[in-house]
Write an enzyme that holds these catalytic residues in place. Structure first.
Site, mmCIF file in Angstrom:
data_model
loop_
_atom_site.group_PDB
_atom_site.id
_atom_site.type_symbol
_atom_site.label_atom_id
_atom_site.label_comp_id
_atom_site.label_asym_id
_atom_site.label_seq_id
_atom_site.Cartn_x
_atom_site.Cartn_y
_atom_site.Cartn_z
ATOM 1 N N GLY A 122 48.303 41.141 46.126
ATOM 2 C CA GLY A 122 48.296 42.480 46.696
ATOM 3 C C GLY A 122 47.289 42.617 47.816
ATOM 4 O O GLY A 122 46.474 41.725 48.061
ATOM 5 N N GLU A 123 47.391 43.722 48.502
ATOM 6 C CA GLU A 123 46.462 43.979 49.577
ATOM 7 C C GLU A 123 46.012 45.427 49.477
ATOM 8 O O GLU A 123 46.823 46.338 49.597
ATOM 9 C CB GLU A 123 47.136 43.705 50.920
ATOM 10 N N GLY A 124 44.756 45.626 49.172
ATOM 11 C CA GLY A 124 44.257 46.990 49.027
ATOM 12 C C GLY A 124 43.610 47.463 50.314
ATOM 13 O O GLY A 124 43.662 46.785 51.337
ATOM 14 N N THR A 125 43.018 48.610 50.247
ATOM 15 C CA THR A 125 42.364 49.185 51.410
ATOM 16 C C THR A 125 41.190 48.313 51.850
ATOM 17 O O THR A 125 40.870 48.225 53.021
ATOM 18 C CB THR A 125 41.815 50.584 51.071
ATOM 19 N N TYR A 126 40.539 47.678 50.892
ATOM 20 C CA TYR A 126 39.316 46.969 51.231
ATOM 21 C C TYR A 126 39.469 45.464 51.259
ATOM 22 O O TYR A 126 38.526 44.745 51.499
ATOM 23 C CB TYR A 126 38.208 47.369 50.260
ATOM 24 N N GLY A 127 40.666 44.967 50.986
ATOM 25 C CA GLY A 127 40.847 43.535 51.062
ATOM 26 C C GLY A 127 41.947 43.048 50.148
ATOM 27 O O GLY A 127 42.672 43.841 49.546
ATOM 28 N N LYS A 128 42.041 41.734 50.112
ATOM 29 C CA LYS A 128 43.162 41.151 49.380
ATOM 30 C C LYS A 128 42.848 40.983 47.904
ATOM 31 O O LYS A 128 41.697 40.876 47.512
ATOM 32 C CB LYS A 128 43.485 39.784 49.989
ATOM 33 N N LYS A 152 39.401 40.516 43.514
ATOM 34 C CA LYS A 152 39.534 41.500 44.577
ATOM 35 C C LYS A 152 38.482 41.178 45.625
ATOM 36 O O LYS A 152 37.282 41.246 45.353
ATOM 37 C CB LYS A 152 39.314 42.891 43.990
ATOM 38 N N ASP A 171 43.019 59.222 42.256
ATOM 39 C CA ASP A 171 44.138 58.532 42.904
ATOM 40 C C ASP A 171 45.041 57.888 41.862
ATOM 41 O O ASP A 171 45.448 56.744 42.011
ATOM 42 C CB ASP A 171 43.613 57.492 43.898
#
Lengths: 263, 303
Positions: free
Chosen positions: B11-17, B33, B136
């Site tokens: 996955g790819e979040g707001t702050y990184g992979k 993360k 969220d």
């Protein structure tokens, strides 16, 4: 609804006094005494306080920073973790954790302005490097509970809002000691209310009785606070702002010299 | 980081992979993360710090994804921070999707919905009892272990302790579909109710296998809600018309929840209606929800 102190990591991390009053073996080797250790912590608490006033952060942030600072030195040596870098970094970290970030360059700027002593000066990269080291030293536990909230709630409950100013000041001063590492915040708040009520000649006996807390603990903390004022000859409540008579600059510098790595 | 074998990017979040990885010694699967630290600027991003400290505090609960450790790495002059989480094989979005598509398309078993919702309420109650709002909650942020039927709350990056409410909370938070009406209407003093609203939306989504309110703008989102639950009135929700973004909206009448969700039993409908209560202070709390009769048939001893 309020945050739950009892299930927090803060609660689980509370320590005994005799675990805190230990000079780290590395510092001991350099001749640092327990008195000097305490003196450095008081001095650096003042330093954090003054720096915080420059960058204008809330009381809570200062309190959290001082808590980090004191917690770090229950685990690490002053020799390996230069308190003159650790102190501003604790403030930096606390400002982030408490959601009112202060820029590192601002801290660097005000330290230069405040301190004539070169040894206090640091660069942004020093703070950022120290940030990482401190996080590891703190084991990433950053949530801290303070006596301020319970203080206001308790004073409200006791119907003594007029004691707010004086007991708030007393709470501030408790951070010159290690109470926050030892006791639940509301107990510290109660001890401050206790002193305040005695100073202001208010009868709180019944109210305290109804609280069903261990009054011995409360009174012991109160006595320790008063002893502290006595020992360092600090005037109660006004004590935090300027360096007090019992804490001479020479003594602090001599203590700091012992733990400064020699080239 | 030598401790782990990176297996794949998940996955790819707001702050990184985010990577799936395996502990070389124990064979334990973990989720890594990755956060890049821009060290020339402001050190560790406050959001990351907050997430770590909240997770440290909250991950004692089995209903919150467990933070196993934090690893700090320097590579080619770049500084990276890896948060090491326990690994769960899927999330609720993918899980619900698997019931939606293909030849196996069928409703989620009602026992499973019951169990997932119970675990979700447990996780949210745990956060709230520690003074933390998630803010969220959405199916993508709920991790699922398919085989064991376990659900855990994840992605607390936007969580914050709500003991320090001096500033009003920022507005750009909850993904629109799960966003509570008080947030959409510009309320500055929202609280635990925003998470409960999201839980309600997720509940309905498990039953329907599609989002309850799928708006693509804030206004649309509000209109979706109003059309379904009826336009709120001062009588139903005192103070609503003085919220910052309140306008005069078309007057819709509430639809029947039980008709809209025919698969849900009457207790379920009752619980859902309490989660989707307009007035935030009347909305059911996560802790109260756990005692709701909807969960009576559930074997709670397993939790």
């Amino acid at each position: 609804m309020s945050a739950n102190f009892w299930t927090s990591s803060h609660h689980k991390q509370l320590l005994e006094q005799d675990k805190i009053d230990v000079v780290h073996p590395i510092d001991k080797e350099r001749g640092l005494t327990l008195e000097e250790f305490k003196l450095i912590k008081i001095h650096m608490t003042n330093h954090i306080w003054k720096l915080a006033q420059q960058v204008k952060v809330r009381q809570r942030v200062i309190a959290t920073a001082v808590t980090y600072f004191r917690r770090v030195y229950t685990r690490k040596s002053l020799t390996e973790y230069d308190p003159r870098f650790v102190a501003p970094t604790c403030l930096y970290l606390a400002s982030k954790a408490e959601e009112s970030t202060v820029q590192a360059r601002l801290l660097v700027f005000y330290i230069k302005k405040m301190c004539s002593d070169e040894k206090y000066r640091c660069e942004i990269k020093d703070i950022l490097e120290m940030e990482m080291k401190l996080l590891e030293a703190l084991d990433y536990y950053l949530v801290v509970f303070h006596p301020y909230r319970p203080l206001l709630q308790l004073l409200h409950d006791a119907g003594m809002p007029d004691l707010t100013h004086i007991s708030w000041g007393l709470v501030n001063d408790t951070y010159k000691m290690d109470f926050i590492l030892i006791h639940p915040p509301f107990i510290i708040a109660l001890a401050c209310i206790y002193i305040a009520s005695v100073l202001k000649d208010k009868d709180t006996t019944i109210w305290f009785e109804e609280l069903r807390v261990d009054m011995n603990v409360v009174k012991n903390i109160a006595i320790e606070i008063l002893d502290f004022y006595d020992f360092y000859r600090v005037e109660a409540v006004k004590g935090m702002s300027e360096s007090s008579k019992g804490i001479s600059e020479e003594k602090v510098n001599a203590a700091l010299y012992k733990v400064t790595p020699k080239p | 980081m030598e401790k782990y074998d990176k297996l794949e990017k998940v996955g790819e979040g707001t702050y990184g992979k985010v990577y799936k990885a395996q502990d070389k010694v124990t064979g334990q699967l973990v989720a890594l993360k990755k956060t890049r630290l821009e060290m020339d600027e402001e050190g560790i991003p406050p959001t990351t710090l907050r997430e770590i400290s909240l997770l440290q505090m909250l991950s004692q609960s089995i209903y919150v994804v467990r933070l196993l450790g934090v690893e700090h790495v320097e590579k080619n002059g770049k500084r990276l921070l890896y948060l090491v989480f326990e690994y769960l094989d899927t999330d609720l979005k993918k899980y619900v999707d698997s019931y939606k598509k293909g030849p196996n398309s069928r409703p989620l078993p009602s026992r499973l919905i019951q169990s997932f919702l119970y675990q979700l309420c447990k996780g949210v109650a745990h956060c709230h009892s520690h003074g933390v709002l998630h803010r969220d909650l959405k199916p993508q942020n709920l991790l699922v272990d398919k085989d064991k039927g376990i659900l855990k709350v994840a992605d607390l990056g936007l969580g914050r302790a709500f003991t320090v409410p001096l500033k009003s909370y920022t507005h750009e938070i909850v993904t629109l579909w799960y966003r509570a009406p008080e947030v959409l209407l510009g309320s500055t003093h929202y609280s635990v109710g925003v998470d409960i609203w999201s839980v309600g939306c997720i509940f309905a989504e498990m039953v329907r296998r599609q989002p309850l309110f799928a708006g693509d703008s804030e206004l649309q989102q509000l209109l979706h809600i109003f059309r379904f639950l009826g336009t709120p009135t001062e009588a139903k929700w005192p103070g609503v018309s003085s919220l910052r973004d309140w306008h005069d909206y078309p007057q819709w009448k509430p639809q029947s929840l039980s008709q809209a969700l025919p698969n849900l039993d009457s207790e379920g409908v009752d619980l859902l209606s309490k989660m989707l209560e307009y007035c935030p202070s009347n909305r059911i709390s996560a802790k109260e929800a756990l005692d709701h009769p909807y969960f009576n048939g559930l074997d709670k001893s397993q939790f």
